[in-house]
Design a protein around this motif. Structure first.
Motif, mmCIF file in Angstrom:
data_model
loop_
_atom_site.group_PDB
_atom_site.id
_atom_site.type_symbol
_atom_site.label_atom_id
_atom_site.label_comp_id
_atom_site.label_asym_id
_atom_site.label_seq_id
_atom_site.Cartn_x
_atom_site.Cartn_y
_atom_site.Cartn_z
ATOM 1 N N MET A 1 5.785 7.722 2.140
ATOM 2 C CA MET A 1 5.185 6.442 1.822
ATOM 3 C C MET A 1 5.606 5.423 2.868
ATOM 4 O O MET A 1 6.759 5.018 2.951
ATOM 5 N N PRO A 2 4.682 5.068 3.726
ATOM 6 C CA PRO A 2 5.046 4.132 4.792
ATOM 7 C C PRO A 2 5.150 2.706 4.268
ATOM 8 O O PRO A 2 4.813 2.437 3.123
ATOM 9 N N GLY A 3 5.603 1.834 5.125
ATOM 10 C CA GLY A 3 5.748 0.446 4.719
ATOM 11 C C GLY A 3 4.418 -0.224 4.483
ATOM 12 O O GLY A 3 3.373 0.295 4.879
ATOM 13 N N LYS A 4 4.434 -1.339 3.848
ATOM 14 C CA LYS A 4 3.189 -2.050 3.612
ATOM 15 C C LYS A 4 3.337 -3.527 3.984
ATOM 16 O O LYS A 4 4.427 -4.082 3.978
ATOM 17 N N VAL A 5 2.188 -4.091 4.286
ATOM 18 C CA VAL A 5 2.175 -5.502 4.685
ATOM 19 C C VAL A 5 2.097 -6.365 3.436
ATOM 20 O O VAL A 5 1.358 -6.058 2.511
ATOM 21 N N VAL A 6 2.875 -7.386 3.380
ATOM 22 C CA VAL A 6 2.812 -8.308 2.260
ATOM 23 C C VAL A 6 2.555 -9.700 2.797
ATOM 24 O O VAL A 6 3.290 -10.194 3.640
ATOM 25 N N GLU A 7 1.487 -10.301 2.323
ATOM 26 C CA GLU A 7 1.189 -11.650 2.801
ATOM 27 C C GLU A 7 1.950 -12.669 1.979
ATOM 28 O O GLU A 7 2.009 -12.582 0.756
ATOM 29 N N LYS A 8 2.518 -13.611 2.663
ATOM 30 C CA LYS A 8 3.331 -14.607 1.979
ATOM 31 C C LYS A 8 2.988 -15.985 2.492
ATOM 32 O O LYS A 8 2.289 -16.129 3.479
ATOM 33 N N GLN A 9 3.520 -16.967 1.826
ATOM 34 C CA GLN A 9 3.369 -18.342 2.303
ATOM 35 C C GLN A 9 4.709 -19.032 2.257
ATOM 36 O O GLN A 9 5.502 -18.777 1.352
ATOM 37 N N THR A 10 4.937 -19.886 3.222
ATOM 38 C CA THR A 10 6.201 -20.612 3.186
ATOM 39 C C THR A 10 6.174 -21.582 2.025
ATOM 40 O O THR A 10 5.126 -22.152 1.714
ATOM 41 N N PRO A 11 7.326 -21.784 1.365
ATOM 42 C CA PRO A 11 7.351 -22.734 0.253
ATOM 43 C C PRO A 11 7.023 -24.128 0.747
ATOM 44 O O PRO A 11 7.534 -24.572 1.771
ATOM 45 N N LYS A 12 6.135 -24.774 0.049
ATOM 46 C CA LYS A 12 5.749 -26.133 0.447
ATOM 47 C C LYS A 12 6.787 -27.118 -0.069
ATOM 48 O O LYS A 12 7.221 -27.020 -1.206
#
Ligand code: SF4
Ligand code: SF4
Lengths: 178, 345, 405
Positions: free
Chosen positions: A1-12
């Motif tokens: 199971m390879p790694g996966k991309v996780v989209e995030k946002q910086t805390p405002k």
């Protein structure tokens, strides 16, 4: 199971952060002001007793050396070279390695490649030489075990890992295997 | 014989001289500043997983390191570049040092009139006025250095000073307004009992003044005019040796003077001690109380260096004009309200 | 007789150039407290930068040329000098390329060990970057803390490889040491410590209003610009581009590990700071997993290990040291050309190795991540203030020795 991309946002930053952020930062600062975590080595009053796997200075055991030249050939910094020495009267001179610490990068390949374990690392990393010529060892000095200058007056210590403080400095005698 | 000693004591403790030269002037200021620099280095080291100054005197926590540094500064070669405007280059830092120390003479450290250095009726105004002179010479020093970084640095200095000294003026005066007097002695004496210290009755003004002291005296990391990673050493880029030391020292001395002012206006000066009439109980002890309080203020400022980063110049100015000036005005309004309600009457 | 001195119109290497009215040319570096071994020439209008010119090459060491004169194994310690704090990551693709040419594949245990050291290096390298970032923003605690905590991981790497920085760990065929005794427990302690510390970093640095003010919306690299300039690593992922070699072309044991690669939308300095924190967390996770899943076996390919004399095996048993057979000194690599790439701490590093069936390579081409990132200075710095330059520099985590090779 390879790694996966996780989209995030910086805390405002919210307005409240002007208060909580300042407070949080000051509290963390105060926490360490009250209870500092420091593992500075007070060299040379203390010195680290290195692990025996450490890639330190190198020493030659002439009896074991068979003059195969592997060490000189693998040395990436051309620090090791061979000299011809007559060991016994009447015999042909044999090649032995000598080391030039001006060049050595302590990669340890010579030690690893030696087929007879004639070379070995010493757990020493802080030898002082007074001139550059002195760092170019001859066969005799290459066989002597160098000693760290801090051994004479310093206290040996060891660092052990710790989940709370990262590293903890302990006297070498009670450090155990680390 | 006793007359002799009495005369000597009178001369030494003649307030205008004593305050400028010994305490809290030159000598005491130097000691406090050295202590604060040491404290700052040790505090930062404690927070930052380091030890800080140590080797020179392990027993004293490396305190003597500061004297070693001082000696080094004193004996280092002073390089004066050929391209500088020499008289100003040399004169400006020295003038700035003297002028930044001057306000200590206009402040009282006791309520015994015999030990006032000057008539005290408008001492608050006088102090504030005197404290605003020295930055001009820092700007001049930067300009005389003939260096790009120095020019940018002195430009920043003038921006920051304009914004934040205004804050100090407003907030300090709000103390006078609340106490219905520009006499610092009255302001201090009004603050009894201790819950009437102005830091409790007017925390907004106190906080604003504290922030303004931080920014106006450019201590790391609030040294926008000298930000190392941006403009090397700002106005002092071309200075070396003792001259550089003087520049750094005068920033600390300015901070010390403002801390004294802060102590008098917001922290009740020599209170809760009640000065007597003799030299020891009427002058020395209250002076020491004031000094200790001012040192604590400076120590808190020093601690903050470990927590904060550096503002950008436009953000600092933005903060000053849009957040702190309104805050200072609110504090001033609060002071007016207190004056109206007669809290300190 | 004229008294005017004639200024030659053009001194060699010194162009006298008009730079516009009201502009001020400031040289940031190479001897400037806010630059590395590089120079950025900026032109400022008041406090605003209108032009920026990164000037690289102060630590150029002709590594590619030097490599042509060395035997294959000796290039590993050479290439390490690009980024000694990221030594395993930066040399791994070279080793892989040589392995491809020799048509051997390292044993599974060696793969895991390589990943282990790579992730330890990544943590250390990110911490180094955070530290520099901190001091550029005048935050001295954020300078000292990561440097202090990095020591924990340097110590861990020393325990594994015997050297603090230049490990020379991965070599064609496998790795040079097996896990020492008690490594797993120590690594677990270090990982737990670091998780705790990251929380404190957040409090004192990322949640600090002053720092937020300095970073948010500063140095925005838009998605388009990032793609156009071809920047790599955490910087490109902070701009919303999903590009990580560990995912798009898993090497070593990465396809057997479970980890996340954070991608941020904003592309500003704040996102670049955050992404490093999250990446450190993920690296710590990987270190844990690697130690869990590590298969048994030899850490060296059997081609070099099967015929090793008994003394070698004995030494391995006792000290976990993999002794090299003398053949390594003159490794003859079959002719061909091989590419390999890896995700180093600062981004993708690519090697092309060409051999002509000799003991020395014909050509070794390196493209290092910092070199690809350096170009952003030219495009994103203009329009910002002088004070933003250190913030941008720090957030890019630019490392001159790596760029100049
Ligand atoms: S340690 Fe490395 S550089 Fe030093 S002599 Fe041995 S092979 Fe050469
Ligand atoms: S490799 Fe070992 S045996 Fe061979 S020459 Fe060197 S020291 Fe002697």
């Amino acid at each position: 199971m390879p790694g996966k991309v996780v989209e995030k946002q910086t805390p405002k930053p919210r307005f409240i952060n002007a208060i909580t952020g300042n407070l949080g930062a000051i509290l963390v600062g105060l926490k360490y002001f009250a209870n500092p975590n420091r593992f500075t080595l007070k060299y040379p009053y203390e010195y680290i007793e290195l692990r025996n796997t450490y890639r330190g200075f190198i020493v030659l055991d002439m009896k074991k050396c068979i003059g195969c030249m592997s060490c000189a050939r693998i040395c990436p910094a051309s620090a090791m070279k061979m000299v011809k020495v007559t060991v016994q009267e009447g015999k042909k001179p044999k090649p032995y390695p000598v080391i030039n610490y001006n060049r050595c990068i302590f990669c340890g390949m010579c030690v690893d490649v030696c087929p007879t374990e004639a070379l070995a690392h010493l757990p020493v990393h802080d030898v002082v030489y007074l001139s550059m010529d002195e760092m170019d060892l001859d066969l005799e000095r290459f066989q002597q075990k160098v000693e760290s200058p801090s051994v004479k007056e310093g206290v040996p210590v060891k660092y052990v890992f710790d989940p709370e403080k990262g590293l903890v400095k302990v006297p070498a005698s009670e450090g155990g295997e680390s | 014989m006793t007359d002799w000693i009495r005369l000597l004591i009178d001369i030494i403790f003649w307030p205008p001289l004593f305050q400028l030269v010994i305490a809290p002037g030159l000598v005491a200021a130097l000691l406090v500043v050295i202590f604060i620099i040491w404290f700052e280095r040790k505090t930062a080291a404690r927070v930052q997983m380091r030890i800080g100054p140590y080797h020179i005197s392990p027993r004293l926590g490396g305190f003597l390191q500061l004297f070693a540094d001082l000696t080094r500064y004193a004996f280092q070669e002073i390089i004066i570049p050929t391209a500088v405007d020499k008289p100003i280059f040399i004169g400006a830092p020295l003038t700035a040092l003297v002028l930044s120390l001057l306000p200590v003479v206009s402040m009282p450290y006791t309520s015994t009139p015999y030990y006032y250095p000057l008539p005290m009726d408008y001492s608050l105004l006088l102090t504030v006025a005197l404290s605003t002179i020295s930055p001009i010479f820092i700007v001049a020093a930067g300009w005389a250095s003939n260096n790009k970084f120095a020019v940018i640095g002195s430009l920043r200095e003038s921006f920051v000073i304009t914004a934040y000294e205004l804050l100090i003026v407003i907030t300090a005066l709000s103390g006078g307004v609340a106490a219905l007097s520009y006499n610092l002695v009255d302001i201090v004496n009004a603050q009894t009992p201790f819950y009437k210290w102005m830091i409790f009755t007017n925390p907004i003004a106190a906080l604003t003044m504290f922030a303004a002291i931080l920014m106006a005296t450019s201590g790391f990391p609030f040294e926008i005019p000298e930000a190392e990673n941006e403009i090397v050493a700002g106005a002092f880029t071309e200075y070396s040796g003792l001259m550089y030391g003087i520049n750094m020292g005068s920033a600390y001395i300015k901070r010390f003077v403002y801390s004294l002012l802060f102590t008098l206006v917001f922290l009740g000066g020599w209170l809760p001690y009640k000065p007597g009439i003799h030299l020891i109980d009427g002058y020395i002890i209250p002076l020491v109380v004031v000094l200790v309080k001012a040192t604590i203020v400076m120590a808190i400022i020093s601690f903050l260096r470990a927590v904060y980063g550096r503002f950008r110049i436009d953000q600092a100015l933005d903060g000053a004009w849009r957040i702190f000036i309104p805050l200072a005005l609110i504090g001033f309004g609060l002071a007016l309200l207190e004056a109206y309600m007669g809290v300190y009457a | 007789m004229s008294t005017t001195t004639t200024i030659p119109k053009k001194l060699p290497g010194m162009d006298l150039k008009k730079i516009g009215k009201d502009l001020y040319e400031v040289f940031i570096g190479p001897q400037h407290p806010g630059s590395g071994h590089m120079r950025i020439i900026i032109r400022v209008d008041g406090d605003v930068i209108v032009e920026a010119d990164p000037d690289l090459g102060y630590v150029h060491r002709t590594m590619e040329k030097l490599a042509e004169g060395r035997e294959f194994i000796k290039i590993v310690p050479l290439m390490e000098r690009m980024a000694i704090l990221d030594a395993c990551n930066i040399t791994l693709p070279y080793v892989e390329a040589v392995e491809k040419l020799m048509d051997i594949e390292p044993p599974p245990r060696a793969k895991y060990l390589r990943v282990l050291l790579c992730e330890i290096n990544r943590v250390a390298s990110h911490l180094y970057g955070m530290g520099i970032f901190g001091v550029f923003l005048g935050h001295s605690t954020m300078y000292m803390w990561p440097f202090g905590d990095r020591e924990v991981f340097v110590e861990l790497a020393e325990k594994l490889t015997g050297a603090r920085l230049t490990h020379t760990y991965a070599i064609p065929g496998g790795v040079r040491r097996d896990l020492p005794q008690g490594f797993k427990e120590d690594a677990e302690k270090a990982v737990r410590y670091m998780f705790k510390r990251l929380e404190e970093y957040r409090k004192i640095f990322l949640d600090n209003p002053v720092i937020q003010k300095r970073l948010i919306d500063v140095g925005i690299i838009s998605k388009n610009l990032a793609a156009k300039l071809g920047i790599v690593g955490p910087n490109v992922r902070a701009s919303g581009i999903k590009y990580d070699v560990r995912i798009i072309e898993p090497y070593e044991a990465y396809d057997e590990l479970d980890f996340e690669v954070p991608v941020y939308e904003e592309g500003d300095a704040f996102a670049r700071a955050w992404i490093r924190i999250i990446e450190i967390q993920q690296s710590l996770n990987i270190i844990r997993q690697v130690l869990e899943k590590m298969p048994e076996g030899d850490p060296m390919h059997e081609k070099f290990w099967a015929k090793a004399p008994p003394l070698y095996k004995k030494v391995f048993q006792e000290t976990k040291r993999v002794k090299l057979i003398p053949l390594f000194a003159n490794l003859k690599v079959p002719a061909g050309r091989a590419f390999a790439r890896a995700e180093a701490g600062r981004g993708e590093v690519v090697y092309m190795v060409e051999s002509q069936n000799a003991m020395k390579p014909y050509r070794v081409r390196v493209v290092s991540p910092s070199f690809r990132n350096a170009i952003v200075f030219k495009y994103i710095v203009p329009g910002h203030r002088i004070a933003d330059l250190p913030a941008i520099y720090g957030s890019i985590d630019y490392f001159p020795p790596e760029a100049d090779r």
